[in-house]
Write a protein that holds these residues in place. Sequence first.
Motif, short mmCIF file in Angstrom:
data_model
loop_
_atom_site.label_atom_id
_atom_site.label_comp_id
_atom_site.label_asym_id
_atom_site.label_seq_id
_atom_site.Cartn_x
_atom_site.Cartn_y
_atom_site.Cartn_z
N SER A 1 0.87 -1.18 0.00
CA SER A 1 0.00 0.00 0.00
C SER A 1 0.90 1.23 0.00
O SER A 1 1.80 1.34 0.84
CB SER A 1 -0.90 -0.01 1.24
OG SER A 1 -1.77 1.10 1.21
N LEU A 2 0.68 2.12 -0.97
CA LEU A 2 1.48 3.32 -1.10
C LEU A 2 0.61 4.52 -0.75
O LEU A 2 -0.45 4.71 -1.34
CB LEU A 2 2.00 3.47 -2.54
CG LEU A 2 2.74 2.25 -3.12
CD1 LEU A 2 3.09 2.49 -4.57
CD2 LEU A 2 3.96 1.93 -2.32
N ARG A 3 1.04 5.31 0.20
CA ARG A 3 0.34 6.54 0.55
C ARG A 3 0.92 7.63 -0.32
O ARG A 3 2.13 7.88 -0.29
CB ARG A 3 0.54 6.86 2.02
CG ARG A 3 -0.15 8.11 2.44
CD ARG A 3 -1.28 7.74 3.38
NE ARG A 3 -1.99 8.92 3.78
CZ ARG A 3 -3.25 9.14 3.44
NH1 ARG A 3 -3.90 8.26 2.73
NH2 ARG A 3 -3.87 10.21 3.85
N CYS A 4 0.07 8.27 -1.14
CA CYS A 4 0.54 9.24 -2.13
C CYS A 4 -0.08 10.61 -1.91
O CYS A 4 -1.26 10.71 -1.58
CB CYS A 4 0.16 8.76 -3.54
SG CYS A 4 0.83 7.15 -3.96
N ARG A 5 0.73 11.63 -2.14
CA ARG A 5 0.22 13.00 -2.13
C ARG A 5 -0.86 13.12 -3.19
O ARG A 5 -0.67 12.74 -4.33
CB ARG A 5 1.34 13.99 -2.45
CG ARG A 5 2.07 14.53 -1.26
CD ARG A 5 3.02 15.66 -1.64
NE ARG A 5 3.95 15.32 -2.70
CZ ARG A 5 5.04 14.59 -2.54
NH1 ARG A 5 5.33 14.11 -1.36
NH2 ARG A 5 5.83 14.33 -3.55
N VAL B 1 4.57 9.10 -0.06
CA VAL B 1 5.02 9.61 1.23
C VAL B 1 5.23 8.50 2.26
O VAL B 1 5.95 8.70 3.24
CB VAL B 1 4.08 10.70 1.79
CG1 VAL B 1 4.08 11.92 0.90
CG2 VAL B 1 2.67 10.18 1.97
N ALA B 2 4.62 7.32 2.05
CA ALA B 2 4.79 6.19 2.96
C ALA B 2 4.43 4.91 2.23
O ALA B 2 3.61 4.91 1.33
CB ALA B 2 3.92 6.36 4.20
N VAL B 3 5.05 3.82 2.67
CA VAL B 3 4.80 2.50 2.09
C VAL B 3 4.53 1.53 3.22
O VAL B 3 5.25 1.52 4.22
CB VAL B 3 6.01 1.99 1.28
CG1 VAL B 3 5.76 0.61 0.72
CG2 VAL B 3 6.38 2.96 0.17
N SER B 4 3.49 0.70 3.07
CA SER B 4 3.27 -0.38 4.03
C SER B 4 3.14 -1.68 3.26
O SER B 4 2.88 -1.69 2.07
CB SER B 4 2.03 -0.12 4.89
OG SER B 4 0.89 -0.01 4.09
N GLY B 5 3.36 -2.77 3.98
CA GLY B 5 3.29 -4.08 3.35
C GLY B 5 4.65 -4.66 3.03
O GLY B 5 4.73 -5.78 2.55
N GLY C 1 -4.01 9.69 -1.91
CA GLY C 1 -4.29 8.88 -0.72
C GLY C 1 -3.64 7.52 -0.81
O GLY C 1 -2.58 7.35 -1.40
N GLU C 2 -4.31 6.51 -0.23
CA GLU C 2 -3.80 5.14 -0.22
C GLU C 2 -4.05 4.48 -1.57
O GLU C 2 -5.16 4.48 -2.06
CB GLU C 2 -4.54 4.31 0.80
CG GLU C 2 -4.02 4.05 2.18
CD GLU C 2 -2.58 4.10 2.52
OE1 GLU C 2 -1.85 3.15 2.17
OE2 GLU C 2 -2.18 5.03 3.19
N VAL C 3 -3.00 3.91 -2.13
CA VAL C 3 -3.09 3.16 -3.38
C VAL C 3 -2.51 1.78 -3.08
O VAL C 3 -1.33 1.67 -2.78
CB VAL C 3 -2.31 3.84 -4.52
CG1 VAL C 3 -2.37 3.02 -5.79
CG2 VAL C 3 -2.81 5.25 -4.75
#
Length: 189
Positions: A52-56, A91-95, A59-61
């Motif tokens: 999951s990529l949080r993008c300016r 701005v942030a990556v999860s997973g 939002g969450e992609v």
Amino acid sequence: MRWQQLFADLQAEFDEAAAAEERAQLPSRARSETAAVRLAERLGGAVGGRVSLRCRGAGEVGGRLDEVGPDWALLTDDAGREVLVSLAAVVAVSGLLRATAAAEPAARVRAAPDLRRALRGLARDRSAVGIVLDDGALLTGTVDRVGADFVELAEHAPEDFRRSGAVRSVRAVVLAAVAVVRTLTPGAA
């Protein structure tokens, strides 16, 4: 015989001192190596997994990470659409798993096509897209051409094919403002 024992003891002391110095340098060396890893390289180890990529602006992609380039990531979302994400907008990556490091050699990731070339592929395929800008604006249409620092979009409704009667306007969008590009299926509405 005493000399041989003395030399063996000295050699053992030297070997132990060298090993201790090596052990002391390991954390510093690991931090230094980690400091050189770029986000694209870090993501390279997660290809095939779900991220999951949080993008300016977008939002969450989230979705399956299919491929990574030097400044982009390609995901397939839950609806089966391809999603091209500009890493400059992330701005942030999860997973990511702790064990995921640069699985691909860094040089290979850097040699992959950049965002412009990926967008040129969309222009060549005449794919309908939705472009989310870093301010959250959504533009829909077909990529007509890609310049050095811009993408030109023939704007039309997402459900329409690119036909001259459907095109409302042609807009040049600065590449630095592109956050996410989703493929659309015209005629599906």
